[in-house]
Design an enzyme around this catalytic site. Structure first.
Site, PDB file in Angstrom:
ATOM      1  N   GLY A  51      30.648  52.022  45.133  1.00 32.87           N
ATOM      2  CA  GLY A  51      30.225  53.261  44.269  1.00 32.87           C
ATOM      3  C   GLY A  51      29.133  53.015  43.693  1.00 32.87           C
ATOM      4  O   GLY A  51      28.178  52.434  44.319  1.00 32.87           O
ATOM      5  N   LEU A  52      28.766  53.616  42.599  1.00 30.78           N
ATOM      6  CA  LEU A  52      27.476  53.623  42.095  1.00 30.78           C
ATOM      7  C   LEU A  52      26.982  52.306  41.789  1.00 30.78           C
ATOM      8  O   LEU A  52      25.492  52.085  42.133  1.00 30.78           O
ATOM      9  CB  LEU A  52      27.093  54.504  40.671  1.00 30.78           C
ATOM     10  CG  LEU A  52      27.138  55.907  41.179  1.00 30.78           C
ATOM     11  CD1 LEU A  52      27.335  56.952  39.829  1.00 30.78           C
ATOM     12  CD2 LEU A  52      26.079  56.399  41.829  1.00 30.78           C
ATOM     13  N   GLY A  54      28.365  49.173  43.045  1.00 29.48           N
ATOM     14  CA  GLY A  54      28.098  48.325  44.535  1.00 29.48           C
ATOM     15  C   GLY A  54      27.037  48.971  45.566  1.00 29.48           C
ATOM     16  O   GLY A  54      26.225  48.305  46.134  1.00 29.48           O
ATOM     17  N   HIS A 275      41.079  59.862  27.967  1.00 27.29           N
ATOM     18  CA  HIS A 275      40.263  60.924  27.733  1.00 27.29           C
ATOM     19  C   HIS A 275      40.867  62.276  27.091  1.00 27.29           C
ATOM     20  O   HIS A 275      41.866  62.647  27.550  1.00 27.29           O
ATOM     21  CB  HIS A 275      39.453  61.432  29.189  1.00 27.29           C
ATOM     22  CG  HIS A 275      38.281  62.107  29.201  1.00 27.29           C
ATOM     23  ND1 HIS A 275      38.221  63.353  28.590  1.00 27.29           N
ATOM     24  CD2 HIS A 275      36.942  61.735  29.440  1.00 27.29           C
ATOM     25  CE1 HIS A 275      37.016  63.930  28.583  1.00 27.29           C
ATOM     26  NE2 HIS A 275      36.112  62.810  29.244  1.00 27.29           N
ATOM     27  N   ARG A 339      35.699  59.946  22.275  1.00 28.22           N
ATOM     28  CA  ARG A 339      36.847  60.142  23.212  1.00 28.22           C
ATOM     29  C   ARG A 339      38.088  59.727  22.255  1.00 28.22           C
ATOM     30  O   ARG A 339      39.117  60.280  22.415  1.00 28.22           O
ATOM     31  CB  ARG A 339      36.701  59.744  24.505  1.00 28.22           C
ATOM     32  CG  ARG A 339      35.872  60.381  25.213  1.00 28.22           C
ATOM     33  CD  ARG A 339      35.559  59.883  26.546  1.00 28.22           C
ATOM     34  NE  ARG A 339      34.570  60.448  27.477  1.00 28.22           N
ATOM     35  CZ  ARG A 339      34.009  60.039  28.513  1.00 28.22           C
ATOM     36  NH1 ARG A 339      34.509  59.154  29.043  1.00 28.22           N
ATOM     37  NH2 ARG A 339      33.161  60.918  29.047  1.00 28.22           N
ATOM     38  N   HIS A 410      41.817  57.523  31.796  1.00 20.52           N
ATOM     39  CA  HIS A 410      40.258  57.745  32.495  1.00 20.52           C
ATOM     40  C   HIS A 410      39.553  56.570  32.765  1.00 20.52           C
ATOM     41  O   HIS A 410      38.818  56.677  33.711  1.00 20.52           O
ATOM     42  CB  HIS A 410      39.605  58.546  31.394  1.00 20.52           C
ATOM     43  CG  HIS A 410      38.393  59.185  31.899  1.00 20.52           C
ATOM     44  ND1 HIS A 410      38.299  59.937  33.147  1.00 20.52           N
ATOM     45  CD2 HIS A 410      37.182  58.991  31.440  1.00 20.52           C
ATOM     46  CE1 HIS A 410      37.109  60.250  33.309  1.00 20.52           C
ATOM     47  NE2 HIS A 410      36.362  59.564  32.377  1.00 20.52           N
ATOM     48  N   ARG A 444      34.423  53.555  25.295  1.00 21.28           N
ATOM     49  CA  ARG A 444      33.049  53.809  26.040  1.00 21.28           C
ATOM     50  C   ARG A 444      32.743  55.218  25.766  1.00 21.28           C
ATOM     51  O   ARG A 444      33.537  56.018  25.603  1.00 21.28           O
ATOM     52  CB  ARG A 444      33.329  53.694  27.684  1.00 21.28           C
ATOM     53  CG  ARG A 444      32.145  54.213  28.274  1.00 21.28           C
ATOM     54  CD  ARG A 444      32.156  54.222  29.863  1.00 21.28           C
ATOM     55  NE  ARG A 444      33.288  55.243  30.290  1.00 21.28           N
ATOM     56  CZ  ARG A 444      32.912  56.154  30.573  1.00 21.28           C
ATOM     57  NH1 ARG A 444      31.828  56.771  30.485  1.00 21.28           N
ATOM     58  NH2 ARG A 444      33.801  57.182  31.254  1.00 21.28           N
ATOM     59  N   LEU A 450      28.212  55.710  34.108  1.00 22.19           N
ATOM     60  CA  LEU A 450      27.200  55.665  35.209  1.00 22.19           C
ATOM     61  C   LEU A 450      25.869  54.970  34.959  1.00 22.19           C
ATOM     62  O   LEU A 450      25.465  54.409  35.799  1.00 22.19           O
ATOM     63  CB  LEU A 450      26.901  57.470  35.581  1.00 22.19           C
ATOM     64  CG  LEU A 450      27.962  58.243  35.619  1.00 22.19           C
ATOM     65  CD1 LEU A 450      27.693  59.644  36.107  1.00 22.19           C
ATOM     66  CD2 LEU A 450      28.947  57.585  37.011  1.00 22.19           C
TER      67      LEU A 450
HETATM   68  C1  LIG Z   1      37.239  62.210  36.848  1.00 29.08           C
HETATM   69  C2  LIG Z   1      36.148  61.358  36.135  1.00 29.08           C
HETATM   70  C3  LIG Z   1      34.953  61.728  35.936  1.00 29.08           C
HETATM   71  C4  LIG Z   1      34.081  60.784  35.266  1.00 29.08           C
HETATM   72  N1  LIG Z   1      32.709  61.342  34.786  1.00 29.08           N
HETATM   73  C5  LIG Z   1      31.838  60.436  34.372  1.00 29.08           C
HETATM   74  C6  LIG Z   1      30.701  61.036  33.713  1.00 29.08           C
HETATM   75  O1  LIG Z   1      30.416  62.208  33.865  1.00 29.08           O
HETATM   76  N2  LIG Z   1      29.713  60.110  33.513  1.00 29.08           N
HETATM   77  C7  LIG Z   1      29.935  58.646  33.355  1.00 29.08           C
HETATM   78  O2  LIG Z   1      29.288  58.100  33.070  1.00 29.08           O
HETATM   79  N3  LIG Z   1      31.227  58.207  33.855  1.00 29.08           N
HETATM   80  C8  LIG Z   1      32.292  59.253  34.272  1.00 29.08           C
HETATM   81  N4  LIG Z   1      33.325  58.594  34.928  1.00 29.08           N
HETATM   82  C9  LIG Z   1      33.413  57.124  34.934  1.00 29.08           C
HETATM   83  C10 LIG Z   1      32.750  56.714  36.210  1.00 29.08           C
HETATM   84  O3  LIG Z   1      32.921  57.804  37.355  1.00 29.08           O
HETATM   85  C11 LIG Z   1      33.187  55.313  36.596  1.00 29.08           C
HETATM   86  O4  LIG Z   1      33.174  54.412  35.798  1.00 29.08           O
HETATM   87  C12 LIG Z   1      32.155  54.887  37.836  1.00 29.08           C
HETATM   88  O5  LIG Z   1      31.863  55.808  38.565  1.00 29.08           O
HETATM   89  C13 LIG Z   1      32.736  53.769  38.272  1.00 29.08           C
HETATM   90  O6  LIG Z   1      31.838  53.216  39.155  1.00 29.08           O
HETATM   91  P1  LIG Z   1      31.707  51.802  40.088  1.00 29.08           P
HETATM   92  O7  LIG Z   1      30.729  51.721  40.938  1.00 29.08           O
HETATM   93  O8  LIG Z   1      32.134  50.689  39.002  1.00 29.08           O
HETATM   94  O9  LIG Z   1      33.434  51.905  40.871  1.00 29.08           O
HETATM   95  P2  LIG Z   1      33.673  53.037  41.906  1.00 29.08           P
HETATM   96  O10 LIG Z   1      33.037  54.302  41.935  1.00 29.08           O
HETATM   97  O11 LIG Z   1      35.374  53.084  41.505  1.00 29.08           O
HETATM   98  O12 LIG Z   1      33.903  52.146  43.185  1.00 29.08           O
HETATM   99  C14 LIG Z   1      34.704  51.416  43.604  1.00 29.08           C
HETATM  100  C15 LIG Z   1      34.497  50.681  45.210  1.00 29.08           C
HETATM  101  O13 LIG Z   1      35.112  49.499  45.091  1.00 29.08           O
HETATM  102  C16 LIG Z   1      35.735  49.784  46.473  1.00 29.08           C
HETATM  103  N5  LIG Z   1      36.705  48.530  46.441  1.00 29.08           N
HETATM  104  C17 LIG Z   1      37.768  48.711  45.423  1.00 29.08           C
HETATM  105  N6  LIG Z   1      38.758  47.632  45.633  1.00 29.08           N
HETATM  106  C18 LIG Z   1      38.316  47.194  46.938  1.00 29.08           C
HETATM  107  C19 LIG Z   1      39.009  46.240  47.711  1.00 29.08           C
HETATM  108  N7  LIG Z   1      39.949  45.464  47.432  1.00 29.08           N
HETATM  109  N8  LIG Z   1      38.460  45.901  48.961  1.00 29.08           N
HETATM  110  C20 LIG Z   1      37.308  46.457  49.306  1.00 29.08           C
HETATM  111  N9  LIG Z   1      36.736  47.704  48.663  1.00 29.08           N
HETATM  112  C21 LIG Z   1      37.404  47.964  47.327  1.00 29.08           C
HETATM  113  C22 LIG Z   1      35.973  51.184  46.732  1.00 29.08           C
HETATM  114  O14 LIG Z   1      36.229  51.279  47.970  1.00 29.08           O
HETATM  115  C23 LIG Z   1      34.680  51.546  46.053  1.00 29.08           C
HETATM  116  O15 LIG Z   1      33.980  51.961  47.213  1.00 29.08           O
HETATM  117  C24 LIG Z   1      34.382  59.382  35.313  1.00 29.08           C
HETATM  118  C25 LIG Z   1      35.299  59.094  35.755  1.00 29.08           C
HETATM  119  C26 LIG Z   1      36.336  60.048  36.244  1.00 29.08           C
HETATM  120  C27 LIG Z   1      37.901  59.217  36.713  1.00 29.08           C
END
Ligand SMILES: Cc1cc2nc3c(=O)[nH]c(=O)nc-3n(C[C@H](O)[C@H](O)[C@H](O)COP(=O)(O)OP(=O)(O)OC[C@H]3O[C@@H](n4cnc5c(N)ncnc54)[C@H](O)[C@@H]3O)c2cc1C
Length: 644
Positions: A51-52, A54, A275, A339, A410, A444, A450
Site C-alpha cells: 500500500g502507500l 509499504g 466514519h 469524525r 473505517h 484520526r 495517507l
Molecule cells: C474507503 C476508504 C477511503 C479512505 N480515504 C482516505 C483519504 O481520503 N485520506 C486518507 O488519509 N486516508 C483515507 N483512508 C485511509 C487510508 O486509505 C488507509 O489508512 C491507508 O491507505 C493504509 O495504507 P497502508 O499502506 O498502511 O495499508 P494498505 O493500503 O491497507 O496495504 C496493506 C498491504 O499489506 C499487504 N498485506 C497485509 N497482510 C499481509 C500478509 N499477511 N501477507 C502479505 N501481504 C499482506 C496487502 O496485500 C497490502 O499490499 C481511507 C480508507 C478507506 C477504507
C-alpha cells in the site's frame, strides 16, 4: 478486572530525542548511524505490504541500494487497499495563505486525537507532510489544480484551514500509482524482488530478533521461508474484525497479530474510527460498506427532520422543520467537526427516533444549497465520481435528493507499538502505515492516514532503519535453523488443523457473528457490562470456530476459504484484546466512547489523571500484560476538546 489482564513494567520510547520539538527529527537523523552505499547491497529487508506505506518504503529502500523483498496478497502491488482512499492527503503547505503552518497541523492533529498521541511523532509528521507533496508532484501524481494552475486544496474535519490536497475522489489511487511506478522501477532495476499472491503467515524470530517470514504462495499452497536482516510490516489496519466496514474485504490482522504473538506489543487496540459518512447498510446479506468521502462535508449539509418518525420525502420537509444538527451544536466547525464527533451526533439523532431511511438508521447529506450556489457543473467537477458511485449503489441521484449516510467502521488507530524509529519491541521488526499504532491518538483526522503512510514509507523509515542495519553484517541464518523450522512447522500445523475440522459452519458465518458482536458492544458506544458480555461470547464463539468450521478444498490450490479461516482465527484473538483494552480504559477519548464517561452534554470525557498513556499489550497466551507508556505534553495544553 484483574482476572482479564495483569499490569507489567511501564514502557518508554528510548529513541525519541529531546530538545526543541522542531529540531528533534533533525537531531535523530544526525544521531542515527548510516550504512555506506557499498554495504547496503549486502543487506536485505523484507517489506510486507505494498500500500502507500509499504510501496513507498520498498521503492525507497530499493533506491538506496538495499536488497528488498516485497510481499502482498493481491495479484498486483497496485491493488493494495490504499487504492480506495478517496478524499485527500493533508500537508501544511499553506498555499492558501489561510493561517496554516507546521505548528497548526501539529496542534490540530494532537487535539483531533484527543491528546492520546506523542507530541514528537506528530510534530515530525507535520514537518514531513510538506515534503510528501513535492515528492508526489515530482512523480507526476495529478493533484487537482485551481484556475491559475496552482495545486488546489479543500478542508477536512477538525480544522479551519484548507490543507487537503486531492485528485478528485481518487487520491489514494493516484498516490498509489506514483508509489507503484517507483516500486516497478526498482523491480526492473533488480533491487526489489516482488512476491504477489503471497501471504505472510508467521514471523521468524531468532534469539529475540526478527529475521524473516513464512509465507504461503496462495496459488500453489507452497509454504516458503524468506530470511532477511530486517522485516518491515506495512500490512494495513484491522477494521474488518467488525466484518462490515469500509475496508477492502481482504484487509486483516494476521501479519501484525502473528508478530504480536511472537513478542511485539500491540498498542491501543480498542481505538477504532467510525466514519460518519457511509452508505447505510441495506440488508443482512451485505458483506461490505461503502464510504462517501469526508470531502463531501465541505459542501453537503447534514440534517434530519425536527419531528420524530417523520416519513415525508426530504423535499417535502420545509426548512423550519429540518434540524441541521451539526451546524446547530457546533457553530464554529459546523459540518466539518471531526469524525468521532459527527458519528456520535448521527447516532444520537437516530437513537432519538429522528433517523431517516430503512430502520431509521440514516441522516441526510444534502447538496441542494451547494448546487444552487456553485452550479451543478462545479459540484460535479469536485465530487462527480462520488455521486456516481452513490447512485450506482442506492439508485438515488444526489443531484436530485439528499444522500442518506450513516456511520461505519473505517480505520484503526491501534496497531503494533513502535518507537520514534518505527521499530517494534522486537529488534529488527519495523512497522509502518496503518499497521502501527500511529500518530493519530484516539481519533484520526481525515486525510491524515495517507500523510502518515507516505511519511513513514518515503521519509521516516528509510532514515531510521539504517541505524539498525548499520549493526550488520548479521549472522547467516539457514532454512534449517531451529527457529525457522519451528515457525514453518507451526504454519503447516495450523493449516492442517483448519482443513481437518470439517465442521458445518462456513468461515464467513463466524466472521459475520463476531463482527455483529463487536459492533454491538465494542463499536460506537461501549459499556462495562457490554464489554464483559462481548468477551464471554467471543471466547465461546472462538471455541465453536475451532470445533465447527468447515474449510473445503486443500492447501495445494487457490483456496479462499482457507485464507479466510486463518484470518478469522486471528480476528477472534484480536477481538478479545480490543474488548479488554476498551474495558480497562474507563474514560472516553476520541473514537473510544465509554457511556459511563461523558460530559453533561454527551461529549467524550477524558480522565487525564488515570489514562494519559498508550496501552501497550503483551501476548502471553492467557491474560495479557499491560505496559503503559506515559504521554507528556510540553507544547500543547491538554484541554477538554471543543469544536463549538
Ligand atoms: C474507503 C476508504 C477511503 C479512505 N480515504 C482516505 C483519504 O481520503 N485520506 C486518507 O488519509 N486516508 C483515507 N483512508 C485511509 C487510508 O486509505 C488507509 O489508512 C491507508 O491507505 C493504509 O495504507 P497502508 O499502506 O498502511 O495499508 P494498505 O493500503 O491497507 O496495504 C496493506 C498491504 O499489506 C499487504 N498485506 C497485509 N497482510 C499481509 C500478509 N499477511 N501477507 C502479505 N501481504 C499482506 C496487502 O496485500 C497490502 O499490499 C481511507 C480508507 C478507506 C477504507
Amino acid at each position: 478486572m484483574s482476572e482479564l489482564f495483569t499490569e507489567g513494567a511501564p514502557i518508554q520510547d528510548t529513541k525519541a530525542p529531546d530538545g526543541p520539538i522542531n529540531e528533534r527529527w533533525d537531531k535523530r537523523r544526525f544521531g542515527g548511524k548510516l550504512v555506506n552505499p557499498a554495504n547496503r547491497r549486502k543487506l536485505s529487508v523484507i517489506v510486507v505490504g505494498t500500500g502507500l506505506a509499504g510501496g513507498s518504503a520498498a521503492a525507497t529502500l530499493g533506491e538506496l541500494g538495499y536488497q528488498v523483498k516485497s510481499f502482498c496478497y493481491q495479484d498486483s502491488p497496485r491493488r493494495a487497499h490504499s487504492i480506495a482512499a478517496q478524499g485527500g492527503i493533508n500537508a501544511a503547505k499553506n498555499y492558501r495563505n489561510d493561517g496554516d503552518s507546521i505548528q497548526r497541523l501539529f496542534y490540530d492533529t494532537v487535539k483531533g486525537g484527543d491528546y492520546r498521541s506523542r507530541e514528537s511523532n506528530v510534530y515530525r509528521l507535520a514537518q514531513v507532510s510538506v515534503e510528501i507533496i513535492d515528492q508526489c508532484v515530482a512523480q507526476g501524481v495529478p493533484f487537482a489544480r485551481d484556475y491559475g494552475g496552482l495545486l488546489d486544496t479543500r478542508s477536512f474535519g477538525g480544522v479551519q484551514v484548507s490543507r487537503t490536497f486531492y485528485a478528485r475522489g481518487q487520491t489514494g489511487q493516484q498516490l498509489l500509482l506514483g508509489a507503484y511506478q517507483a516500486l516497478e522501477r526498482q523491480i526492473a532495476a533488480g533491487t526489489v524482488k516482488m512476491f504477489t499472491r503471497h501471504e505472510m503467515l508467521e514471523l521468524i524470530v531468532v534469539d529475540g530478533v526478527a529475521r524473516g517470514i513464512i509465507a504461503r504462495d496462495m496459488i500453489t499452497g507452497e509454504i516458503e521461508t524468506h530470511i532477511a536482516d530486517a522485516v518491515v510490516l506495512a500490512s494495513g489496519g484491522y477494521g474488518n474484525v467488525f466484518f462490515l466496514s469500509t475496508n477492502a474485504k481482504g484487509c486483516n490482522v494476521t501479519a501484525t497479530w502473528r508478530a504480536h504473538r511472537k513478542g511485539a506489543l500491540f498498542a491501543n487496540p480498542c481505538y477504532t474510527q467510525i466514519h460518519p459518512t457511509c452508505i447505510p447498510q441495506s440488508g443482512e446479506h451485505q458483506s461490505k460498506l461503502t464510504l462517501m468521502s469526508e470531502s463531501l462535508r465541505n459542501d453537503g449539509r447534514v440534517w434530519v427532520p425536527v419531528k420524530k418518525g417523520d416519513t415525508r420525502k426530504p423535499g417535502d420537509i420545509p426548512e423550519d422543520e429540518r434540524d441541521y444538527y451539526l451546524e446547530r451544536i457546533y457553530p464554529s466547525f459546523g459540518n466539518l467537526v471531526p469524525r468521532d464527533i459527527a458519528s456520535r451526533a448521527a447516532k444520537n439523532v437516530c437513537d432519538e427516533g429522528r433517523g431517516v431511511g430503512p430502520g431509521g438508521l440514516g441522516v441526510y447529506l444534502d447538496f441542494a444549497d451547494a448546487i444552487a450556489r456553485l452550479g451543478r457543473d462545479a459540484v460535479a467537477a469536485k465530487y462527480g465520481n462520488l455521486f456516481e458511485m452513490y447512485e450506482r449503489i442506492t439508485g438515488e441521484d444526489p443531484f436530485e435528493v439528499p444522500m442518506r449516510i450513516y456511520p461505519a467502521v473505517h480505520y484503526t488507530m491501534g496497531g503494533l507499538w513502535v518507537d520514534y524509529d518505527l521499530q517494534s519491541t522486537i529488534p529488527g521488526l519495523f512497522v509502518i502505515g496503518e499497521a502501527n499504532f500511529s500518530d493519530h491518538g484516539a481519533n484520526r483526522l481525515g486525510a491524515s492516514a495517507l500523510m502518515q503512510g507516505l511519511a513513514d514509507g518515503y521519509f521516516v523509515l528509510p532514515n531510521t532503519i539504517s541505524d539498525y542495519l548499520a549493526k550488520g553484517p548479521f549472522e547467516k541464518i539457514g532454512d534449517d535453523h531451529e527457529a525457522v523450522v519451528e515457525a514453518r512447522e507451526a504454519v503447516k500445523g495450523r493449516i492442517e488443523k483448519l482443513l481437518s475440522i470439517d465442521g458445518d459452519r462456513t468461515p464467513d458465518s463466524f466472521h459475520r457473528e463476531l463482527g455483529a458482536l463487536m459492533w454491538e458492544y465494542c463499536g460506537m458506544e461501549r459499556t462495562d457490562a457490554g464489554l464483559r458480555k462481548a468477551i464471554d461470547r467471543i471466547r465461546e464463539l472462538r471455541e465453536e470456530f475451532w470445533a465447527r468450521v468447515k474449510v473445503p478444498g486443500e492447501n495445494e490450490e487457490l483456496n479462499q476459504n482457507l485464507e479466510k479461516a486463518g484470518r478469522i482465527a486471528d480476528f477472534f484473538e484480536l477481538a478479545e484484546l480490543m474488548c479488554i483494552d476498551a474495558l480497562h480504559r474507563e474514560e472516553s477519548c476520541g473514537g473510544h466512547f465509554r457511556a459511563e464517561s461523558q460530559t453533561p452534554d454527551g461529549e467524550a470525557l477524558r480522565d487525564d489523571e488515570r489514562f494519559a498513556y498508550v496501552a501497550a499489550w503483551e501476548y502471553t497466551g492467557h491474560a495479557p500484560v499491560l505496559h503503559k507508556e506515559n504521554l507528556e505534553y510540553e507544547y500543547v495544553k491538554m484541554t477538554q476538546r471543543s469544536y463549538k
